[in-house]
Scaffold this active site. Structure first.
Site, PDB file in Angstrom:
ATOM      1  N   SER A   1      21.314 -28.624  31.172  1.00 52.20           N
ATOM      2  CA  SER A   1      20.469 -29.351  33.028  1.00 52.20           C
ATOM      3  C   SER A   1      20.895 -30.263  32.532  1.00 52.20           C
ATOM      4  O   SER A   1      21.875 -30.378  31.656  1.00 52.20           O
ATOM      5  CB  SER A   1      18.833 -29.539  32.582  1.00 52.20           C
ATOM      6  OG  SER A   1      18.708 -30.491  33.650  1.00 52.20           O
TER       7      SER A   1
ATOM      8  N   THR B   1      16.584 -29.657  43.124  1.00 58.61           N
ATOM      9  CA  THR B   1      15.722 -30.268  42.288  1.00 58.61           C
ATOM     10  C   THR B   1      14.925 -31.486  42.725  1.00 58.61           C
ATOM     11  O   THR B   1      15.319 -31.587  43.765  1.00 58.61           O
ATOM     12  CB  THR B   1      16.521 -30.675  41.132  1.00 58.61           C
ATOM     13  OG1 THR B   1      17.013 -29.548  40.560  1.00 58.61           O
ATOM     14  CG2 THR B   1      16.264 -31.782  40.134  1.00 58.61           C
TER      15      THR B   1
ATOM     16  N   THR C   1      12.289 -29.601  38.944  1.00 60.05           N
ATOM     17  CA  THR C   1      12.763 -28.293  39.302  1.00 60.05           C
ATOM     18  C   THR C   1      12.827 -27.117  39.914  1.00 60.05           C
ATOM     19  O   THR C   1      12.049 -26.712  38.389  1.00 60.05           O
ATOM     20  CB  THR C   1      14.692 -28.277  38.993  1.00 60.05           C
ATOM     21  OG1 THR C   1      15.183 -27.648  39.422  1.00 60.05           O
ATOM     22  CG2 THR C   1      14.422 -27.713  37.297  1.00 60.05           C
TER      23      THR C   1
ATOM     24  N   GLY D   1      20.399 -32.319  42.720  1.00 64.10           N
ATOM     25  CA  GLY D   1      21.319 -31.610  43.111  1.00 64.10           C
ATOM     26  C   GLY D   1      22.363 -31.243  42.302  1.00 64.10           C
ATOM     27  O   GLY D   1      23.914 -31.330  42.205  1.00 64.10           O
TER      28      GLY D   1
END
Length: 583
Positions: free
Chosen positions: A465, A394, A412, A486
């Site tokens: 997410s 991302t 992302t 991450g």
């Protein structure tokens, strides 16, 4: 009936709550790590951009210098990242945009990808109900309907100042001129070359040298993107119709048909971003503005900060066994809740108010072992009494302009280079976001996260997410904007960055650069970057039941803090090619 049920839940939680202990003060904790050294923070007087690539930061800064606001700069940075940072910057992905105006207004835009209309709950399982390896992580079937272009158009329509064409044009020029590779970018392209070839058998994307040239990319090589430049020109000239209709849409659908994907022209036409109400919370006198579901980041961050506020982390010492114990046990409990309760709020009630209720949060930490011993994840489940409803690569950037408007945006493709599929003739990568759904209840995804029915695949649904764009204020004034890529580590990296500043008094660059730790309930281990723990602290934690898993560096935290004199202090993560720029 529902309101009665929620009332019953909260009464039950109140009845079983016990008081949370306070930390014992250890003034001379020899097991605490010394505060880390780092490069000095960039400090500027008026405005700042921090992004994952110098070219994107430069373009954003130029927009600010020519009179654009933070929102204009965000649009320009987003499109520049789609060119300069193919591993995560994107046109074919999605994300979350959080803002705070200089007068105190706030907003959260969800431009997360959506499941195509032909998607189904068991689409990645074989006839025996087993997960088919790689089907949700690579190739055409892994992609959700992209939301990035619609997201930027929506931001500009509501908040922008400069003409749209002026914000997209710098990315067009960058794609035509080409991007000079850094050593990290060259290594990433070389590592991914076999996948680019495998998943794009009918054409050679720009990320692979043409005509059978197998030489590896080198730092200082230049890659030009003529197909991507033409796509950006259509977006520049036609806006929404330049991506979700017309030539680009036809190219996306043709690519889907070529590789067995399921995104259709109707899926593209139906996509819409959504403005959502930001979450609010507090920690040690600071107020936090965070992203609501389908991001799990805001809920999880606010839960963890509430759990940690009763403990004196500063007295315990940075990365001491005691401080690591408190932080890890908070993370463990929150990630268990995440796996059970969080999903797309448009497809079922997500119990955000209950999960962040102080009584519930306090109760979750009541089982903490005062002796510093680990609570095995096998003994930690999601908090009881809340209803379950059916229904690592991302990038992040922060911007504060001269007027005091602030943006925190995380965007992302999911995995590095997304699905590895490049749309032929359009030159951009598609996401592999379908893996962020619970492909099968209890089965780990690419990042080792597990999920339940709240995050099951459904047509038109947005996948859960971990993205955690965050804005912190103090006394009604802007104090910090922060976020990171991450995967599953995003939430804990943002948590640690905030704690580093508020509890340990680190500079912004120190807070971003400091070695990190991470725990996500399952697998039951503390991931530790090199030098994150003193050897004696590691040994102590292991004796207390913690498994320490050494791991290479993760995340690319970018952050901006407003200093007491009004200057801006930037932190750009040295783990990547991130760059802070300002004036």
């Amino acid at each position: 009936m529902k309101s009665r049920f929620y009332s019953f839940v909260l009464l039950a939680l109140l009845a079983c709550t016990t008081s949370t202990p306070t930390a014992s003060v250890t003034p001379a904790n020899t097991l605490a790590a010394p505060l880390p050294d780092s490069e000095p923070s960039l400090i500027t007087a008026q405005a700042m951009v921090v992004s994952a690539h110098p070219e994107a930061s430069r373009i954003g800064l130029e927009v600010l210098q020519k009179g654009g606001n933070a929102y204009d700069a965000a649009v320009a940075v987003q499109f520049a990242l789609a060119v300069a940072l193919p591993t995560a910057g994107n046109l074919g992905g999605g994300g979350f945009f959080l803002y705070r105006g200089n007068e105190g207004s706030i907003g959260a835009l969800d431009f997360r990808e959506m499941a195509p209309s032909a998607a189904s709950r068991d689409m990645y399982l074989d006839k025996q109900g087993n997960v088919i390896t790689d089907l949700s992580t690579a190739g055409h079937l892994a992609s959700g309907v992209p939301g990035t272009v619609a997201g930027m158009i929506t931001v500009h329509q509501k908040l922008g100042k400069l003409p749209w064409t002026e914000l997209v044009q710098p990315a067009v020029e960058l794609a035509r001129r080409g991007v000079v590779l850094t050593s990290k970018e060259a290594a990433g392209l070389n590592r991914t070359r076999p996948d680019f070839i495998k998943y794009n058998p009918k054409h050679t994307p720009a990320y692979v040298r043409p005509d059978g040239d197998t030489r590896p990319w080198q730092a200082s090589d230049t890659i030009r993107y003529p197909d991507l430049a033409r796509t950006l020109e259509r977006i520049r000239d036609k806006g929404w119709a330049g991506f979700y209709q017309g030539q680009t849409a036809k190219l996306i659908v043709a690519e889907m048909q070529r590789g067995g994907g399921i995104i259709t022209e109707q899926d593209l036409l139906r996509y819409q971003p959504k403005w959502r109400a930001p979450l609010r919370g507090s920690y040690r006198g600071y107020d936090l503005i965070a992203m609501p579901p389908p991001s799990s980041g805001g809920v999880a961050l606010l839960q963890m900060l509430q759990m940690l506020e009763p403990y004196d982390l500063r007295a315990a010492g940075w990365h001491s066994p005691l401080a690591v114990h408190y932080i890890t046990e908070a993370e463990r409990r929150v990630y268990a809740d995440r796996a059970t309760y969080l999903g797309d709020p448009d497809f079922g009630k997500v119990p955000v108010a209950q999960l962040t209720d102080p009584t519930y949060v306090k109760n979750r930490m009541s089982t903490l072992e005062n002796n510093g011993r680990a609570t095995p994840s096998s003994e930690v489940q999601a908090g009881a009494g809340l209803p379950v409803y059916e229904s690592d690569q991302t990038t992040h950037y922060n911007i504060v302009d001269a007027m005091g408007n602030a943006v925190s945006c995380t965007t992302t493709l999911n995995g590095s280079y997304g699905s590895k599929v490049v749309v032929a003739g359009a030159g951009f990568l598609l996401n592999n976001e379908m893996d962020d759904f619970s492909v099968k209840a209890g089965a780990p995804n690419y990042y080792g996260l597990v999920g339940g029915t709240a995050n099951a695949i459904e047509p038109g649904k947005r996948m859960l997410s971990s993205m955690t764009p965050t804005i912190v204020t103090q006394g009604g004034k802007l104090f910090m904007v922060v976020g990171t890529p991450g995967g599953s580590t995003i939430i804990t990296s943002v948590l640690q960055t905030i704690i580093h500043v508020l509890d340990y008094g680190m500079t912004m660059q120190q807070a971003v650069s400091a070695p990190r730790l991470h725990h996500q309930w399952l697998p039951d281990q503390i991931d530790a970057e090199e030098n994150a723990l003193l050897p004696a602290a590691r040994d102590t934690l292991q004796r207390r039941g913690y498994k320490i898993n050494p791991r290479s560096a993760w995340g690319r935290v970018d952050a901006i803090r407003v200093l007491p004199d009004g200057h801006l202090e930037g932190g750009a993560d040295p783990r990547g090619d991130d760059k802070a720029m300002g004036y």
